[in-house]
Scaffold this motif. Sequence first.
Motif, PDB file in Angstrom:
ATOM      1  N   VAL A  44       0.815  -1.216   0.000  1.00 23.32           N
ATOM      2  CA  VAL A  44       0.000   0.000   0.000  1.00 23.32           C
ATOM      3  C   VAL A  44       0.847   1.265   0.000  1.00 23.32           C
ATOM      4  N   LEU A  45       1.987   1.241   0.670  1.00 25.68           N
ATOM      5  CA  LEU A  45       2.821   2.442   0.774  1.00 25.68           C
ATOM      6  C   LEU A  45       4.039   2.416  -0.142  1.00 25.68           C
ATOM      7  N   GLY A  46       4.424   1.227  -0.616  1.00 25.98           N
ATOM      8  CA  GLY A  46       5.590   1.125  -1.478  1.00 25.98           C
ATOM      9  C   GLY A  46       6.906   1.184  -0.741  1.00 25.98           C
ATOM     10  N   SER A  47       6.884   0.849   0.538  1.00 31.08           N
ATOM     11  CA  SER A  47       8.058   0.970   1.397  1.00 31.08           C
ATOM     12  C   SER A  47       8.384  -0.372   2.042  1.00 31.08           C
ATOM     13  N   ASP A  48       9.650  -0.570   2.353  1.00 26.71           N
ATOM     14  CA  ASP A  48      10.076  -1.768   3.074  1.00 26.71           C
ATOM     15  C   ASP A  48      10.147  -1.546   4.583  1.00 26.71           C
ATOM     16  N   SER A  49       9.729  -0.371   5.039  1.00 19.38           N
ATOM     17  CA  SER A  49       9.930   0.003   6.446  1.00 19.38           C
ATOM     18  C   SER A  49       9.161  -0.879   7.427  1.00 19.38           C
ATOM     19  N   GLY A  50       8.002  -1.348   7.054  1.00 20.03           N
ATOM     20  CA  GLY A  50       7.178  -2.113   7.977  1.00 20.03           C
ATOM     21  C   GLY A  50       6.480  -1.245   9.007  1.00 20.03           C
ATOM     22  N   GLU A  51       6.628   0.074   8.893  1.00 14.53           N
ATOM     23  CA  GLU A  51       5.981   0.998   9.836  1.00 14.53           C
ATOM     24  C   GLU A  51       4.684   1.528   9.234  1.00 14.53           C
ATOM     25  N   MET A  52       3.609   1.270   9.942  1.00 18.85           N
ATOM     26  CA  MET A  52       2.307   1.786   9.518  1.00 18.85           C
ATOM     27  C   MET A  52       2.313   3.311   9.634  1.00 18.85           C
ATOM     28  N   PRO A  53       1.508   3.977   8.798  1.00 21.50           N
ATOM     29  CA  PRO A  53       1.394   5.428   8.934  1.00 21.50           C
ATOM     30  C   PRO A  53       0.788   5.771  10.295  1.00 21.50           C
ATOM     31  N   PRO A  54       0.991   6.988  10.774  1.00 21.10           N
ATOM     32  CA  PRO A  54       0.369   7.372  12.044  1.00 21.10           C
ATOM     33  C   PRO A  54      -1.152   7.167  11.967  1.00 21.10           C
ATOM     34  N   PRO A  55      -1.737   6.595  12.996  1.00 17.36           N
ATOM     35  CA  PRO A  55      -3.187   6.354  12.980  1.00 17.36           C
ATOM     36  C   PRO A  55      -4.000   7.603  12.670  1.00 17.36           C
ATOM     37  N   ALA A  56      -3.587   8.734  13.220  1.00 14.06           N
ATOM     38  CA  ALA A  56      -4.341   9.970  12.980  1.00 14.06           C
ATOM     39  C   ALA A  56      -4.339  10.334  11.502  1.00 14.06           C
ATOM     40  N   LEU A  57      -3.238  10.102  10.821  1.00 12.11           N
ATOM     41  CA  LEU A  57      -3.158  10.421   9.398  1.00 12.11           C
ATOM     42  C   LEU A  57      -4.069   9.517   8.577  1.00 12.11           C
ATOM     43  N   SER A  58      -4.044   8.218   8.868  1.00 15.76           N
ATOM     44  CA  SER A  58      -4.941   7.287   8.165  1.00 15.76           C
ATOM     45  C   SER A  58      -6.400   7.653   8.416  1.00 15.76           C
ATOM     46  N   ALA A  59      -6.723   7.981   9.666  1.00 15.70           N
ATOM     47  CA  ALA A  59      -8.095   8.362  10.009  1.00 15.70           C
ATOM     48  C   ALA A  59      -8.493   9.652   9.311  1.00 15.70           C
ATOM     49  N   LEU A 104      -3.339  10.601 -11.863  1.00 10.69           N
ATOM     50  CA  LEU A 104      -2.352  10.883 -12.908  1.00 10.69           C
ATOM     51  C   LEU A 104      -0.950  11.001 -12.333  1.00 10.69           C
ATOM     52  N   GLY A 105      -0.833  11.675 -11.201  1.00 13.75           N
ATOM     53  CA  GLY A 105       0.474  11.822 -10.569  1.00 13.75           C
ATOM     54  C   GLY A 105       0.934  10.562  -9.871  1.00 13.75           C
ATOM     55  N   GLY A 106      -0.003   9.677  -9.599  1.00 13.08           N
ATOM     56  CA  GLY A 106       0.319   8.449  -8.883  1.00 13.08           C
ATOM     57  C   GLY A 106       1.314   7.564  -9.599  1.00 13.08           C
ATOM     58  N   PHE A 107       1.325   7.646 -10.919  1.00 10.41           N
ATOM     59  CA  PHE A 107       2.275   6.821 -11.656  1.00 10.41           C
ATOM     60  C   PHE A 107       3.715   7.237 -11.347  1.00 10.41           C
ATOM     61  N   LEU A 108       3.901   8.477 -10.930  1.00  6.13           N
ATOM     62  CA  LEU A 108       5.231   8.936 -10.533  1.00  6.13           C
ATOM     63  C   LEU A 108       5.678   8.290  -9.224  1.00  6.13           C
ATOM     64  N   LEU A 109       4.716   7.828  -8.438  1.00  2.31           N
ATOM     65  CA  LEU A 109       5.037   7.189  -7.161  1.00  2.31           C
ATOM     66  C   LEU A 109       5.722   5.835  -7.345  1.00  2.31           C
ATOM     67  N   ASN A 110       5.632   5.279  -8.555  1.00  3.58           N
ATOM     68  CA  ASN A 110       6.245   3.975  -8.801  1.00  3.58           C
ATOM     69  C   ASN A 110       7.767   4.018  -8.708  1.00  3.58           C
ATOM     70  N   SER A 111       8.344   5.172  -8.972  1.00  2.00           N
ATOM     71  CA  SER A 111       9.798   5.285  -8.960  1.00  2.00           C
ATOM     72  C   SER A 111      10.339   5.045  -7.551  1.00  2.00           C
ATOM     73  N   GLY A 112      11.146   4.015  -7.407  1.00  2.31           N
ATOM     74  CA  GLY A 112      11.753   3.703  -6.120  1.00  2.31           C
ATOM     75  C   GLY A 112      10.862   2.935  -5.167  1.00  2.31           C
ATOM     76  N   ALA A 113       9.630   2.638  -5.575  1.00  3.18           N
ATOM     77  CA  ALA A 113       8.702   1.916  -4.703  1.00  3.18           C
ATOM     78  C   ALA A 113       8.911   0.411  -4.838  1.00  3.18           C
ATOM     79  N   THR A 114       8.378  -0.333  -3.892  1.00  3.98           N
ATOM     80  CA  THR A 114       8.471  -1.792  -3.946  1.00  3.98           C
ATOM     81  C   THR A 114       7.719  -2.317  -5.174  1.00  3.98           C
ATOM     82  N   SER A 115       8.099  -3.497  -5.607  1.00  2.00           N
ATOM     83  CA  SER A 115       7.448  -4.079  -6.790  1.00  2.00           C
ATOM     84  C   SER A 115       5.967  -4.358  -6.534  1.00  2.00           C
TER      85      SER A 115
END
Length: 146
Positions: A44-59, A104-115
């Motif tokens: 969902v985030l394209g990261s290997d961090s394993g850290e969920m986003p802050p709950p307040a931000l998701s909410a 439209l801008g989301g396709f730019l998020l693919n750069s450097g993101a997880t497969s």
Amino acid sequence: MTTVVRTVVPAVLTVALVVIGGLHLIWAFSPWPLADEVSFTRTVLGSDSGEMPPPALSALVGLALIAGAVLTLMVNGTIPQIGPGRLRTLGSYALALVLLGRGLGGFLLNSGATSEFQRWNTALYSPLCVVLGLLGGVVAVAASKR
């Protein structure tokens, strides 16, 4: 065609925004429907961090999406309208632009993101946002003409 714009388009947009908003609210507390936090961040985030986003931000994102659904129903006249009509119409255009921008801008998020993220973003996330943005634009234009 007018019937579709007044009934089907706002209904589809509203249901989609509520479902996606609900998922974001769930993600404030859980990585569901994914098995764990690492799977979630990779997919969902394209990261290997394993850290969920802050709950307040998701909410906050979840509530904003649900507010977009309510706004859609208001500008369509399906539920009682609150506030100035111009502000509601402007808000519906803003909703459409934000969704289109993410799509439209989301396709730019693919750069450097997880497969995993790249695959889902290309196949679902970005195209869905484009479609929802276009539906939001139809609702906004229709509201402007009333």
